[in-house]
Scaffold this active site. Structure first.
Site, PDB file in Angstrom:
ATOM      1  N   HIS A   8       0.889  -1.446   0.181  1.00 51.20           N
ATOM      2  CA  HIS A   8       0.369   0.173  -0.220  1.00 51.20           C
ATOM      3  C   HIS A   8       0.889   1.537  -0.034  1.00 51.20           C
ATOM      4  CE1 HIS A   8      -3.617  -2.190   1.752  1.00 51.20           C
ATOM      5  NE2 HIS A   8      -3.817  -2.629   0.381  1.00 51.20           N
ATOM      6  N   ARG A  15       0.959   4.330   0.659  1.00 54.93           N
ATOM      7  CA  ARG A  15       0.641   5.670   1.424  1.00 54.93           C
ATOM      8  C   ARG A  15       0.598   5.043   2.787  1.00 54.93           C
ATOM      9  NH1 ARG A  15      -5.650   6.080   1.616  1.00 54.93           N
ATOM     10  NH2 ARG A  15      -6.284   4.567   3.263  1.00 54.93           N
ATOM     11  N   GLU A  16       1.144   4.128   3.527  1.00 52.18           N
ATOM     12  CA  GLU A  16       1.824   3.285   4.575  1.00 52.18           C
ATOM     13  C   GLU A  16       3.338   3.461   4.874  1.00 52.18           C
ATOM     14  OE1 GLU A  16      -0.345  -0.545   4.120  1.00 52.18           O
ATOM     15  OE2 GLU A  16      -1.421   0.928   4.452  1.00 52.18           O
ATOM     16  N   ARG A  43      -3.129   4.648  -2.731  1.00 52.10           N
ATOM     17  CA  ARG A  43      -3.081   3.523  -1.781  1.00 52.10           C
ATOM     18  C   ARG A  43      -2.393   2.250  -2.774  1.00 52.10           C
ATOM     19  NH1 ARG A  43      -5.444  -0.298   2.740  1.00 52.10           N
ATOM     20  NH2 ARG A  43      -7.039  -1.709   1.727  1.00 52.10           N
ATOM     21  N   ASN A  62      -3.582  -5.188  -2.397  1.00 49.81           N
ATOM     22  CA  ASN A  62      -3.772  -6.116  -1.135  1.00 49.81           C
ATOM     23  C   ASN A  62      -5.440  -6.292  -1.560  1.00 49.81           C
ATOM     24  OD1 ASN A  62      -2.405  -7.779   0.391  1.00 49.81           O
ATOM     25  ND2 ASN A  62      -3.915  -6.879   2.581  1.00 49.81           N
ATOM     26  N   ARG A  63      -6.120  -7.138  -2.186  1.00 51.09           N
ATOM     27  CA  ARG A  63      -7.253  -7.259  -2.568  1.00 51.09           C
ATOM     28  C   ARG A  63      -7.474  -8.254  -3.987  1.00 51.09           C
ATOM     29  NH1 ARG A  63      -7.390  -5.267   1.133  1.00 51.09           N
ATOM     30  NH2 ARG A  63      -8.958  -4.114   2.152  1.00 51.09           N
ATOM     31  N   HIS A  73       1.858  -3.361   7.148  1.00 49.44           N
ATOM     32  CA  HIS A  73       1.229  -2.162   6.881  1.00 49.44           C
ATOM     33  C   HIS A  73       1.198  -1.450   7.728  1.00 49.44           C
ATOM     34  CE1 HIS A  73      -1.742  -4.468   3.247  1.00 49.44           C
ATOM     35  NE2 HIS A  73      -0.247  -5.210   3.913  1.00 49.44           N
ATOM     36  N   SER A  74       0.750  -0.545   7.324  1.00 53.13           N
ATOM     37  CA  SER A  74      -0.006   0.632   8.519  1.00 53.13           C
ATOM     38  C   SER A  74      -1.340   1.212   8.274  1.00 53.13           C
ATOM     39  CB  SER A  74       1.220   2.362   7.978  1.00 53.13           C
ATOM     40  OG  SER A  74       0.826   2.994   7.861  1.00 53.13           O
ATOM     41  N   TYR A  75      -2.230   1.369   9.387  1.00 52.40           N
ATOM     42  CA  TYR A  75      -1.486   1.514  11.023  1.00 52.40           C
ATOM     43  C   TYR A  75      -2.991   0.929  11.213  1.00 52.40           C
ATOM     44  CZ  TYR A  75      -5.346   4.718  10.544  1.00 52.40           C
ATOM     45  OH  TYR A  75      -6.175   6.038   9.886  1.00 52.40           O
ATOM     46  N   TYR A 111     -11.350  -5.927  10.101  1.00 49.84           N
ATOM     47  CA  TYR A 111     -13.327  -6.222   9.421  1.00 49.84           C
ATOM     48  C   TYR A 111     -12.641  -7.164   8.126  1.00 49.84           C
ATOM     49  CZ  TYR A 111      -9.709  -3.044   6.444  1.00 49.84           C
ATOM     50  OH  TYR A 111      -8.259  -2.703   6.519  1.00 49.84           O
ATOM     51  N   GLU A 147      -0.124  -3.862  11.400  1.00 50.62           N
ATOM     52  CA  GLU A 147      -0.271  -2.981  11.066  1.00 50.62           C
ATOM     53  C   GLU A 147       1.205  -1.819  12.282  1.00 50.62           C
ATOM     54  OE1 GLU A 147      -2.367  -1.994   9.126  1.00 50.62           O
ATOM     55  OE2 GLU A 147      -3.719  -3.995   7.972  1.00 50.62           O
TER      56      GLU A 147
END
Ligand code: 0X9
Ligand code: ZN
Length: 423
Positions: free
Chosen positions: A181, A183-184, A232, A252-253, A306-308, A358, A381
């Protein structure tokens, strides 16, 4: 401001911020906190491509809303009797101000085209990451191999660092991924910090083959530096739409296990799963390399950083059912979380993704668990819990890396065949 040419950038690397705007955002973007009985409303808004969910923890729902969608979002929230609070009225100025407050003195670790060590007081540009990896390959040639496992959609290399065992006995292999991702930023920053620590370590960790992809989404990362700090996805141009903000696939999907079950089919969504499982060159390259490693080595563990939110997540992300080896995954994750807490008191929650976070399918961890059948599969995360979120200050790189290293030392020792010591 746009990215400078590589040559000029190299010259200016010790004068950062003149040339880069680290924190750009599309004009008019705002951050809202949605209040009330939210249920699946924010997920529905994200699936429609109307918002970007920035925080989906149990206690709060923070969303990014673009100018062109704000009237529609307000209307839908009103329909569901939900209220919202504007947390950031103008994201672009907020980020600019934050950028201004960031300490400007960077260590001169990187000079013209050269980074002998990963930066610890600033996030590294994509160029700097590549310079570091190239130098690492030369300076540690007896133990390290840096190879390209394939190209991104825009043609950039995806680098794999293989750290070979120090000792003649070999316990197995571990795979570490970061930066899927864009932006992480803290994820690649921490993983880069771990490389020298792993190389200096003389413990049982030296019995392992360690495979590291520090930057799984180079195009997205570059885009998050030049154009949109909160980008992202990857940088696929989704031709079926001419709308702004509708490019990119959430890598990540896009993994080909339970593909499309809990992810969006809308290209405008931040969680767009792509045309089909492994439609993206980045996930194809990663999975092919992981298949090769699991064929040639005893692959014990896969970890995606990953974050966060400060979680160590174990599968599944697609079902609340228990994945195989769940008690062992929880036991080892708890060792990691306890060790990680010791130094600064940072709490990492151990939970399965669907139970604690989730439902989201098509991610690295679920694919590694189901298809490669690795015993230990995790998504970490990293810091923080939402104070700065994705725009974590660079002064967090060192403490985050230190505590993660504390956890990794225990975990890497505990996942090998000698793991009975920790039972
Ligand atoms: O949603 C994700 O891809 C990850 N969280 S993030 O905020 N970094 O985007 C969590 C992935 C957890 N694993 C699965 N869903 N399988
Ligand atoms: Zn992520």
């Amino acid at each position: 401001m746009q990215l400078c040419s590589t040559g000029l950038l190299a010259f200016l690397v010790i004068l950062p911020h003149f040339c880069w705007s680290q924190y750009a955002a599309p004009p008019g973007d705002q951050i809202w906190e949605v209040e009330g009985e939210i249920g699946l409303v924010t997920t529905m808004l994200q699936d429609k491509g109307l918002v970007d969910i920035l925080d989906e923890s149990r206690s709060r729902k923070i969303i990014r809303v673009g100018l062109k969608n704000s009237i529609d979002v307000k209307f839908i929230l009103l329909q569901h009797k939900l209220t919202y609070k504007i947390l950031v009225k103008d994201l672009a100025s907020y980020l600019k101000e934050k950028d201004g407050k960031t300490i400007k003195t960077r260590s001169i670790t990187c000079t013209d085209l050269s980074c002998p060590q990963p930066l610890s007081d600033a996030y590294m540009t994509l160029d700097q990451i590549e310079w570091y990896l190239k130098e690492l390959n030369i300076s540690h040639s007896s133990r390290v191999n840096v190879t390209s496992i394939g190209k991104s959609i825009e043609g950039r290399d995806i680098w794999l660092v293989h750290i070979r065992p120090l000792k003649c006995r070999v316990d197995g292999a571990v795979w570490i991924e970061a930066g899927i991702h864009a932006r992480e930023w803290i994820a690649p920053a921490v993983i880069l910090q771990l490389i020298p620590k792993l190389l200096e370590d003389c413990s049982r960790i030296g019995y392992l083959d360690i495979f590291i992809v520090p930057m799984a989404n180079p195009d997205g990362y570059l885009y998050s530096w030049t154009t949109n700090r909160l980008w992202r996805k990857n940088r696929r141009i989704n031709n079926n739409t001419s709308q702004v903000g509708c490019d990119g696939v959430d890598l990540n999907r896009n993994w080909d296990y339970k593909f499309g079950l809990f992810a969006s089919s809308n290209p405008c969504s931040e969680t767009f799963h792509g045309a089909s499982g492994f439609s993206e060159p980045e996930t194809k390259a990663l999975s092919d390399a992981m298949i090769a490693v699991s064929r040639d080595y005893n692959l014990l563990m896969v970890m995606a950083f990953h974050s966060y939110g400060q979680f160590i997540l174990h599968p599944w992300g697609w079902s609340t059912e228990e994945a195989p080896d769940t008690p062992m995954m929880i036991s080892r994750a708890t060792l990691w979380a306890n060790a990680t807490k010791k130094r600064y008191g940072t709490v990492y929650k151990v939970t399965s993704t669907t139970v604690g976070l989730y439902a989201a399918s098509g991610a690295t961890d679920d694919w590694a668990k189901a298809v490669l059948q690795v015993k230990y599969s995790y998504t970490v995360e990293l810091r923080d819990e939402g104070t700065e979120g994705f725009v974590l200050s660079p002064n967090q790189i060192v403490p985050s890396s230190e505590e993660v290293w504390d956890g990794m030392k225990i975990l890497l020792t505990a996942v090998g065949p000698g793991d009975y010591i920790y039972l």
